[in-house]
Design an enzyme around this catalytic site. Structure first.
Site, short mmCIF file in Angstrom:
data_model
loop_
_atom_site.label_atom_id
_atom_site.label_comp_id
_atom_site.label_asym_id
_atom_site.label_seq_id
_atom_site.Cartn_x
_atom_site.Cartn_y
_atom_site.Cartn_z
N HIS A 121 0.84 -1.20 0.00
CA HIS A 121 0.00 0.00 0.00
C HIS A 121 0.87 1.23 0.00
O HIS A 121 1.96 1.25 0.56
CB HIS A 121 -0.94 0.02 1.20
CG HIS A 121 -0.26 -0.21 2.52
ND1 HIS A 121 0.11 -1.46 2.93
CD2 HIS A 121 0.12 0.64 3.49
CE1 HIS A 121 0.69 -1.37 4.11
NE2 HIS A 121 0.73 -0.10 4.48
N HIS A 174 0.78 5.28 1.09
CA HIS A 174 0.11 6.30 1.91
C HIS A 174 0.16 7.62 1.16
O HIS A 174 1.22 8.01 0.64
CB HIS A 174 0.86 6.51 3.23
CG HIS A 174 0.94 5.34 4.14
ND1 HIS A 174 0.12 5.18 5.23
CD2 HIS A 174 1.75 4.25 4.14
CE1 HIS A 174 0.43 4.06 5.87
NE2 HIS A 174 1.42 3.47 5.23
P1 AMP Z 1 1.72 0.36 7.34
O1 AMP Z 1 2.01 0.52 8.81
O2 AMP Z 1 2.59 1.18 6.44
O3 AMP Z 1 1.68 -1.09 6.97
O4 AMP Z 1 0.29 0.97 7.09
C1 AMP Z 1 -0.89 0.32 7.42
C2 AMP Z 1 -1.92 1.40 7.55
O5 AMP Z 1 -3.18 0.79 7.58
C3 AMP Z 1 -1.80 2.24 8.83
O6 AMP Z 1 -1.63 3.59 8.49
C4 AMP Z 1 -3.10 1.96 9.56
O7 AMP Z 1 -3.58 3.11 10.21
C5 AMP Z 1 -4.00 1.53 8.44
N1 AMP Z 1 -5.10 0.64 8.79
C6 AMP Z 1 -5.06 -0.42 9.62
N2 AMP Z 1 -6.26 -1.03 9.64
C7 AMP Z 1 -7.07 -0.33 8.80
C8 AMP Z 1 -8.43 -0.46 8.39
N3 AMP Z 1 -9.21 -1.45 8.85
N4 AMP Z 1 -8.93 0.44 7.51
C9 AMP Z 1 -8.14 1.43 7.05
N5 AMP Z 1 -6.85 1.60 7.40
C10 AMP Z 1 -6.32 0.74 8.26
#
Ligand code: AMP
Length: 145
Positions: free
Chosen positions: A107, A109
């Site tokens: 993903h 950001h």
């Molecule tokens: P990373 O730490 O780069 O893997 O990013 C994962 C992101 O997913 C974090 O910014 C979380 O806040 C976000 N996240 C976790 N669970 C959810 C969810 N159910 N819906 C939307 N975002 C989420």
């Protein structure tokens, strides 16, 4: 989780892709899904994920998927910029737990920044109100349409 390993079909973004858990969607096509980060580092924090691949991180994204997927990342970023008129945009992604990755489906950001406003740390923000997220998402959807 290290850079190398097996894709977990039960990771939270895989569940979102299968509509097993909800998300506040801003864009979807055959290549990518974009939705609001539930724990936003700033207003408008949006995530863009590839749909047709089981890539845990950027290194695993098939070469022929890079161009179409990054085109979507740019498109969503332009929509966020148009909708929210931030002064800057952080576009970032993390590969492997030691780099800060917590969800192991690739993903990107997209995090809007405004002059004089600090950004919450990665993994350091509380859960957003779904109604507020929906309001921001509506503006981004309108900008993208
Ligand atoms: P990373 O730490 O780069 O893997 O990013 C994962 C992101 O997913 C974090 O910014 C979380 O806040 C976000 N996240 C976790 N669970 C959810 C969810 N159910 N819906 C939307 N975002 C989420």
């Amino acid at each position: 989780m290290s850079l190398h390993g097996t894709y977990d079909d039960d990771n939270i973004f895989a569940k979102i892709l299968r509509s097993e858990i909800p998300c506040v969607k801003v864009y979807e096509d055959d290549v990518a899904l974009a939705f609001m980060d539930l724990f936003p580092q700033s207003e408008g924090h949006t995530l863009v994920i590839p749909k047709q691949t089981r890539s845990r991180n950027f290194l695993e994204l098939p070469e022929d998927y890079i161009a179409p997927f990054m085109q979507r990342v740019q498109k969503i970023a332009a929509g966020v910029e148009k909708a929210l008129t931030p002064d800057g945009l952080v576009i970032t992604q993390f590969n492997g737990a030691p780099a800060g990755q917590t969800v192991f489906h690739l993903h990107f950001h997209i995090i809007p920044r405004w002059e004089g406003q600090s950004m919450k740390g990665h993994g350091a923000s509380g859960q957003a109100d779904p109604g507020e997220l929906e309001g921001v998402a509506e503006k981004i959807r309108a900008a993208l349409s």
